[in-house]
Design a protein around this motif. Structure first.
Motif, short mmCIF file in Angstrom:
data_model
loop_
_atom_site.label_atom_id
_atom_site.label_comp_id
_atom_site.label_asym_id
_atom_site.label_seq_id
_atom_site.Cartn_x
_atom_site.Cartn_y
_atom_site.Cartn_z
N GLU A 6 -16.11 16.92 14.87
CA GLU A 6 -15.65 18.09 14.14
C GLU A 6 -16.56 18.38 12.95
N SER A 7 -16.69 19.64 12.62
CA SER A 7 -17.48 20.04 11.47
C SER A 7 -17.01 21.41 10.98
N CYS A 22 -15.96 22.14 17.04
CA CYS A 22 -15.64 20.89 17.72
C CYS A 22 -16.57 20.76 18.91
N THR A 117 -12.42 16.90 9.94
CA THR A 117 -13.14 17.62 8.90
C THR A 117 -12.14 18.13 7.88
#
Length: 123
Positions: A6-7, A22, A117
């Protein structure tokens, strides 16, 4: 087995927007749904949104309907969560996982979670 990274989280003021990504790998993606879950401090992890790899049908928890949009890019094996009109109560760590619908709700298929995240919304 599906693995995800995730980011896209960050700190934003109420009313602002963020887009989470994702990146998924493993498994046969077309046979599953992918979901976003979140966990606020001191609270249980809860379902946020889900999308089917095939067909693209989407599902949302009531509290985010009209504000969040889940989407996918099958070629990149990536799922996104566009978060608009953010509220302080949206503050949480957001996680991505393969998802399944059961007993009227959505649940993660993989019991192991990544780092997620962080999304922080200030008032």
């Amino acid at each position: 087995q599906v693995q995800v990274v995730e980011s896209g989280g960050g700190l934003v003021q109420a009313g602002g927007s963020l887009r989470l990504s994702c990146a998924a790998s493993g498994g046969t993606f077309s046979s599953y749904s992918m979901g976003w879950f979140r966990q606020a401090p001191g609270k249980e992890r809860e379902f946020v949104a889900a999308i089917r790899w095939s067909g693209g049908s989407t599902f949302y928890t009531d509290s985010v309907k009209g504000r969040f949009t889940i989407s996918r890019d099958n070629a990149k094996n990536t799922v996104y969560l566009q978060m608009n009109s953010l509220k302080p109560e949206d503050t949480a760590v957001y996680y991505c996982n393969a998802a399944i619908r059961s007993k009227g709700g959505w649940y993660a298929m993989n019991g192991y979670w990544g780092q997620g995240t962080q999304v922080s919304v200030s008032s």
